[in-house]
Design a protein around this motif. Structure first.
Motif, PDB file in Angstrom:
ATOM      1  N   MET A  46       5.624  -0.289 -17.560  1.00 24.21           N
ATOM      2  CA  MET A  46       4.500   0.733 -17.031  1.00 24.21           C
ATOM      3  C   MET A  46       5.174   2.066 -17.381  1.00 24.21           C
ATOM      4  SD  MET A  46       3.479  -0.905 -13.309  1.00 24.21           S
ATOM      5  CE  MET A  46       2.462   0.466 -12.988  1.00 24.21           C
ATOM      6  N   SER A  47       4.065   3.052 -17.509  1.00 21.92           N
ATOM      7  CA  SER A  47       4.162   4.356 -17.966  1.00 21.92           C
ATOM      8  C   SER A  47       3.928   5.147 -16.632  1.00 21.92           C
ATOM      9  CB  SER A  47       3.177   4.844 -19.192  1.00 21.92           C
ATOM     10  OG  SER A  47       1.882   4.634 -18.543  1.00 21.92           O
ATOM     11  N   PHE A  48       4.100   6.554 -16.859  1.00 18.74           N
ATOM     12  CA  PHE A  48       4.075   7.547 -15.724  1.00 18.74           C
ATOM     13  C   PHE A  48       2.496   7.206 -15.239  1.00 18.74           C
ATOM     14  CE2 PHE A  48       3.220  11.516 -13.572  1.00 18.74           C
ATOM     15  CZ  PHE A  48       4.397  11.751 -13.315  1.00 18.74           C
ATOM     16  N   ALA A  49       1.537   7.300 -16.188  1.00 12.63           N
ATOM     17  CA  ALA A  49       0.257   7.222 -16.000  1.00 12.63           C
ATOM     18  C   ALA A  49      -0.224   6.045 -15.351  1.00 12.63           C
ATOM     19  CB  ALA A  49      -0.571   7.439 -17.258  1.00 12.63           C
ATOM     20  N   ASP A  50       0.515   5.016 -15.566  1.00  9.51           N
ATOM     21  CA  ASP A  50       0.126   3.691 -15.071  1.00  9.51           C
ATOM     22  C   ASP A  50       0.619   3.552 -13.518  1.00  9.51           C
ATOM     23  OD1 ASP A  50      -0.648   2.517 -17.213  1.00  9.51           O
ATOM     24  OD2 ASP A  50       1.255   1.716 -17.767  1.00  9.51           O
ATOM     25  N   PHE A  51       1.479   4.343 -13.184  1.00  6.27           N
ATOM     26  CA  PHE A  51       2.068   4.514 -11.606  1.00  6.27           C
ATOM     27  C   PHE A  51       0.926   5.433 -10.951  1.00  6.27           C
ATOM     28  CE2 PHE A  51       6.007   3.079 -13.124  1.00  6.27           C
ATOM     29  CZ  PHE A  51       6.406   2.047 -12.188  1.00  6.27           C
ATOM     30  N   MET A  52       0.384   6.479 -11.733  1.00  4.86           N
ATOM     31  CA  MET A  52      -0.449   7.266 -10.833  1.00  4.86           C
ATOM     32  C   MET A  52      -1.678   6.489 -10.792  1.00  4.86           C
ATOM     33  SD  MET A  52       1.037  10.300 -10.628  1.00  4.86           S
ATOM     34  CE  MET A  52       2.439   9.296 -10.639  1.00  4.86           C
ATOM     35  N   GLU A  53      -2.161   5.521 -11.541  1.00  3.76           N
ATOM     36  CA  GLU A  53      -3.334   4.656 -11.361  1.00  3.76           C
ATOM     37  C   GLU A  53      -3.122   3.787 -10.070  1.00  3.76           C
ATOM     38  OE1 GLU A  53      -5.428   0.920 -13.352  1.00  3.76           O
ATOM     39  OE2 GLU A  53      -4.461   2.444 -14.655  1.00  3.76           O
ATOM     40  N   TYR A  54      -1.877   3.079 -10.266  1.00  2.32           N
ATOM     41  CA  TYR A  54      -1.667   2.221  -9.258  1.00  2.32           C
ATOM     42  C   TYR A  54      -1.654   2.465  -7.904  1.00  2.32           C
ATOM     43  CZ  TYR A  54       0.853  -1.655  -6.922  1.00  2.32           C
ATOM     44  OH  TYR A  54       1.110  -2.607  -5.890  1.00  2.32           O
ATOM     45  N   TYR A  55      -0.843   3.746  -7.701  1.00  7.64           N
ATOM     46  CA  TYR A  55      -1.222   4.538  -6.315  1.00  7.64           C
ATOM     47  C   TYR A  55      -2.101   5.350  -5.987  1.00  7.64           C
ATOM     48  CZ  TYR A  55       3.793   2.321  -5.847  1.00  7.64           C
ATOM     49  OH  TYR A  55       4.795   1.450  -5.291  1.00  7.64           O
ATOM     50  N   ASN A  56      -3.148   5.149  -6.934  1.00 10.30           N
ATOM     51  CA  ASN A  56      -4.207   6.002  -7.010  1.00 10.30           C
ATOM     52  C   ASN A  56      -3.964   7.518  -6.367  1.00 10.30           C
ATOM     53  OD1 ASN A  56      -6.922   6.733  -6.856  1.00 10.30           O
ATOM     54  ND2 ASN A  56      -7.053   6.120  -4.629  1.00 10.30           N
ATOM     55  N   VAL A  57      -3.111   8.066  -7.455  1.00  9.79           N
ATOM     56  CA  VAL A  57      -2.543   9.742  -7.117  1.00  9.79           C
ATOM     57  C   VAL A  57      -3.626  10.369  -7.748  1.00  9.79           C
ATOM     58  CG1 VAL A  57      -0.938  11.314  -7.326  1.00  9.79           C
ATOM     59  CG2 VAL A  57      -0.465   8.687  -6.989  1.00  9.79           C
ATOM     60  N   THR A  58      -4.786  10.792  -7.053  1.00  7.09           N
ATOM     61  CA  THR A  58      -5.874  11.541  -7.424  1.00  7.09           C
ATOM     62  C   THR A  58      -6.359  12.610  -6.155  1.00  7.09           C
ATOM     63  OG1 THR A  58      -7.441  10.001  -6.916  1.00  7.09           O
ATOM     64  CG2 THR A  58      -6.776   9.835  -8.972  1.00  7.09           C
ATOM     65  N   LEU A  59      -7.056  13.562  -6.464  1.00 11.26           N
ATOM     66  CA  LEU A  59      -7.246  14.500  -5.536  1.00 11.26           C
ATOM     67  C   LEU A  59      -8.270  14.100  -4.634  1.00 11.26           C
ATOM     68  CD1 LEU A  59      -7.284  17.918  -7.646  1.00 11.26           C
ATOM     69  CD2 LEU A  59      -5.489  17.145  -6.116  1.00 11.26           C
ATOM     70  N   MET A  60      -8.900  12.945  -5.151  1.00 13.54           N
ATOM     71  CA  MET A  60      -9.834  12.345  -4.143  1.00 13.54           C
ATOM     72  C   MET A  60      -9.466  11.322  -3.403  1.00 13.54           C
ATOM     73  SD  MET A  60     -12.876  13.685  -5.027  1.00 13.54           S
ATOM     74  CE  MET A  60     -11.885  15.184  -5.167  1.00 13.54           C
ATOM     75  N   ASN A  61      -7.975  10.897  -3.272  1.00 16.84           N
ATOM     76  CA  ASN A  61      -7.454  10.093  -2.412  1.00 16.84           C
ATOM     77  C   ASN A  61      -6.991  10.716  -1.110  1.00 16.84           C
ATOM     78  OD1 ASN A  61      -5.832   8.467  -0.944  1.00 16.84           O
ATOM     79  ND2 ASN A  61      -4.644   7.610  -2.869  1.00 16.84           N
ATOM     80  N   PRO A  62      -7.621  10.441   0.221  1.00 13.95           N
ATOM     81  CA  PRO A  62      -7.474  11.096   1.354  1.00 13.95           C
ATOM     82  C   PRO A  62      -5.728  11.354   1.424  1.00 13.95           C
ATOM     83  CG  PRO A  62      -8.592   9.269   1.821  1.00 13.95           C
ATOM     84  CD  PRO A  62      -8.793   9.746   0.162  1.00 13.95           C
ATOM     85  N   ARG A  63      -4.990  10.327   1.294  1.00 13.44           N
ATOM     86  CA  ARG A  63      -3.573  10.257   1.465  1.00 13.44           C
ATOM     87  C   ARG A  63      -2.929  11.445   0.813  1.00 13.44           C
ATOM     88  NH1 ARG A  63      -2.952   4.034   0.190  1.00 13.44           N
ATOM     89  NH2 ARG A  63      -4.242   4.581  -1.565  1.00 13.44           N
ATOM     90  N   VAL A  64      -3.437  11.536  -0.443  1.00 16.04           N
ATOM     91  CA  VAL A  64      -2.799  12.574  -1.249  1.00 16.04           C
ATOM     92  C   VAL A  64      -3.026  13.969  -0.671  1.00 16.04           C
ATOM     93  CG1 VAL A  64      -2.761  13.859  -3.649  1.00 16.04           C
ATOM     94  CG2 VAL A  64      -2.805  11.053  -3.352  1.00 16.04           C
TER      95      VAL A  64
END
Length: 742
Positions: A543-561
């Motif tokens: 798994m790459s860095f980008a894969d972990f961002m996808e798996y944990y949904n690290v986007t500005l639209m994620n309310p947890r973030v």
């Protein structure tokens, strides 16, 4: 795994740094402390400083023991953490505290000797103060590299593993000792800042404003506590702070280097990427020593001449480390060696831009501070308004410089494998190389820390020398020389704070990337072998860095973030509010005590009775010990709770929010405070009516407001940024094992 022969340069360089620190200390100790009165004052300051550190270390020891036991339970009972973490945590804290202690011990011995040599010449005072400050710089880099070298050898011997995963485990484990260093640094900075500003504000309000006596006048009961505070805050605190930044940048870069080359399976290339930051730091030590010997000045030098003297040494060391970095990266045989060399150069350039920008906004040699002094013609309110505006304006240059440094170093490092296509450079597969470049830029910025920290530690030594000269009645000519050294010290201290904040921004970003690598190892420790992505099931090791961002949904639209970002930004202001109010409460006690002594001990103002200096020292010591605990514990607890509630995405949001808000706020506070201080100095030089005028009194109020800005809350923020990152890294195993909304 076979140790690369080049690695041995790292412990050798650390020994060289400690040897020169010992040499400069012994050279300083050979000089005379001057008259009996000068030696008596220096002894009182030394005893007060050591008494404070003794009390602080008692409190810190209790906190460290509790945290080490907590980590041991996580590691040995719940198995969600590396078994080496409790021990790495303790050594990080120990070496950080030791660096601060040794630097402060040197500073308290150097101040009277600086004042005594200033009786003979300005150059003599500058050299002894600067080389005593160099002891702090060299001790920090020497102990930092020694700690790194020892842990690398220990882990390489005990971790029984083959392939690229071994270096990933070693580097991420080493990174955890940064939490110990960060925790110690925060207690040192916050406690020392509260101590020094309680004494300083009390001395200024009652002494200079109400009683109309000069700064550092021996009739002021708070003057010894004020001088003690310069050492515990600006020497011990700054040393512990930059020790953590220095080690954190090297270890984060090594961790990202190991991760960047892990997928290739090339252990040799991975080893070279891990060694590169250590070797650049090692050579930086040797070149810093050369720069230290280049610092000297002429008699009757102007403020700008004195600043140029210090810049000569730092610029020489900086120029040489650029050449050396290219040579090191070439000899290591890294594929993109010249691009990585440019990232080091860019990091160093960003540090210099931040330093020069800070000098421009805070030095009385330039228009912004001179105009701030002029605003005193209409009273203290306009001084405060103008100072706040100046500080806000001053954030633009550092933020833009860091932004250019981040984008530039990312693109340069990624271009080595992606070519010069923008789409390819920012493609997901090149993120690890780009992040490695950013972290290498942080190493570049801190590569000459041996001399840049010397210029910062010089400040409180020169300040104490001026205080000693005033209390010892050494005469107008000597006081004029120590005032020149002190004014230079105010600017170097402000520049040093800007440099520390800038390095925290780049180091914080590198630690943010390292957190993701620690999450990967935490999942592996839990026995997770693969994860479900939108493209299908993928093995954890692939798994790459980008894969972990996808798996944990690290986007500005994620309310947890988003919630994490808001909490992180709030933390910067909450922390500042707690530390500012702590200074206010402690200063109120000091003001009441000084007023009491002036009222009840009638002979103080006539010089017939010696004030009770010890009472003021005790008030500052008790207040600092009591007030530092809450803000420090909040900084540790916030990332843990965020991880337990919001999960990995929330923690990443917290770190991003804290980094962005904390960086800008820290620059604002440090530069406002530095400008207020030097605006007062500019008036004291004879401008706008000089000492005792209404303008002078207005600028004293501004300086008093600025004291906790520049010496407590502002400098503590860069440690907050890094400590939250370090706590998150150490607690990553717990976060991935369990979180409420994760």
């Amino acid at each position: 795994m076979q140790i690369d022969p080049l690695f041995w340069l790292v412990p050798v360089a650390s020994v060289i740094a400690l040897a020169f620190a010992w040499f400069f200390f012994k050279q300083m100790m050979k000089e005379s402390e001057g008259t009996d009165r000068m030696a008596h004052i220096a002894l009182a300051v030394r005893k007060g400083a050591m008494s404070y550190l003794k009390q602080q270390y008692k409190v810190v020891t209790i906190v460290f023991v509790c945290l080490a036991l907590f980590f041991a339970v996580l590691a040995y009972v719940f198995h969600v953490q590396n078994e080496w973490v409790p021990f790495a945590f303790l050594t990080g804290g120990f070496f950080s505290g030791l660096a601060g202690f040794l630097g402060m011990k040197t500073a308290t011995y150097a101040s009277a000797r600086t004042a005594n040599l200033a009786r003979q010449s300005l150059n003599g005072g500058l050299k002894i103060a600067f080389r005593s400050g160099a002891v702090m710089g060299l001790v920090v880099v020497g102990l930092g590299l020694l700690d790194i070298a020892i842990w690398y050898l220990i882990l390489n011997y005990f971790i029984d593993m083959e392939g690229t995963m071994k270096l990933c485990i070693i580097t991420t484990t080493m990174l955890t000792f940064g939490m110990g260093a960060s925790t110690q640094a925060l207690f040192a900075r916050v406690g020392g800042g509260i101590y020094t500003k309680a004494a300083d504000v009390g001395a200024d309000i009652v002494g200079k404003v109400e009683a109309d006596i000069p700064e550092d006048d021996p009739r002021n009961p708070a003057t010894i506590a004020d001088n003690v505070g310069d050492n515990v805050g600006d020497v011990a605190g700054m040393g512990a702070d930059l020790y953590e930044s220095y080690c954190g940048s090297i270890l984060a870069t090594a961790s990202l280097g190991a991760a960047a080359y892990a997928a290739s399976g090339d252990v040799q290339a991975q080893m070279k990427a891990v060694l590169a930051p250590m070797l650049i730091a090692a050579v930086g030590i040797i070149l810093s020593v050369l720069g230290i010997f280049a610092v000297r000045t002429k008699e009757n030098a102007t403020m700008r001449d004195l600043m140029n003297s210090l810049n000569r040494g730092t610029n020489l060391a900086g120029f040489l480390i650029v050449l050396a970095s290219f040579a090191i990266l070439y000899l290591l045989g890294l594929q993109n060696w010249w691009q990585l060399g440019l990232t080091v150069t860019l990091g160093l350039a960003v540090g210099m831009v931040i330093g020069q920008g800070t000098e421009y906004y805070t030095s009385q040699s330039y228009k912004p501070t001179q105009k701030l002094s002029e605003s005193g013609k209409t009273g203290s309110a306009t001084v405060i308004i103008s100072g706040i505006g100046l500080g806000m304006l001053s954030t633009a240059l550092p933020v833009l410089a860091v932004a250019i440094g981040i984008i530039g170093s990312y693109m340069l490092a990624a271009s080595g494998t992606a070519g010069w296509s923008i789409d390819a450079i920012f493609a997901p597969e090149n993120i690890p190389q780009g992040l490695y470049g950013i972290s290498l830029a942080a190493v570049g910025m801190l590569s000459t820390l041996g001399i840049t920290l010397a210029t910062d530690a010089y400040g409180p030594i020169a300040d104490n020398a001026g205080g000693n000269a005033e209390m010892s009645s050494l005469g107008e000519e000597v006081r004029k020389r120590t005032d020149a050294l002190d004014s230079l010290g105010n600017t170097t201290a402000a520049t040093g704070k800007g440099f520390a904040i800038g390095s925290a921004a780049l180091t914080g970003l590198a630690l943010l990337a390292s957190y993701v690598e620690e999450v990967k190892i935490g999942l592996d420790r839990l026995g997770v072998e693969s994860l479900n992505l939108s493209s299908g099931v993928k093995a954890l090791k692939d798994m790459s860095f980008a894969d972990f961002m996808e798996y944990y949904n690290v986007t500005l639209m994620n309310p947890r973030v988003l919630v994490g970002v808001f909490i992180g930004a709030m933390m910067a202001f909450l922390f500042c509010g707690l530390t500012m109010n702590a200074v206010g409460r402690a200063a109120s006690k000091m003001v009441a005590e000084v007023r009491r002594q002036f009222k009840e001990m009638a002979g103080i103002l006539t010089g017939e009775t010696e004030p009770d200096y010890g009472r003021c020292v005790m008030i500052s010591t008790k207040a600092a010990q009591h007030e530092m605990i809450l803000p420090s514990l909040i900084a540790i607890i916030a990332p843990i709770l965020t991880g337990l509630v919001l999960g990995v995405g929330g923690v990443l949001g917290l770190l991003i929010g804290g980094l962005c808000a904390g960086f800008a706020l820290a620059v604002f506070m440090a530069n406002s405070g530095g400008a207020w201080d030097n605006a007062k100095k500019y008036v004291e030089e004879g401008n706008f009516g000089g000492k005792g005028s209404d303008v002078h009194k207005a600028t004293i109020v501004g300086d008093t407001v600025g004291d906790p800005f520049k010496d407590t809350s502002g400098p503590s923020l860069n440690i907050l940024i890094k400590l939250m990152s370090m706590v998150s890294i150490v607690m990553a195993g717990l976060t991935v094992a369990w979180s409420l909304l994760g």
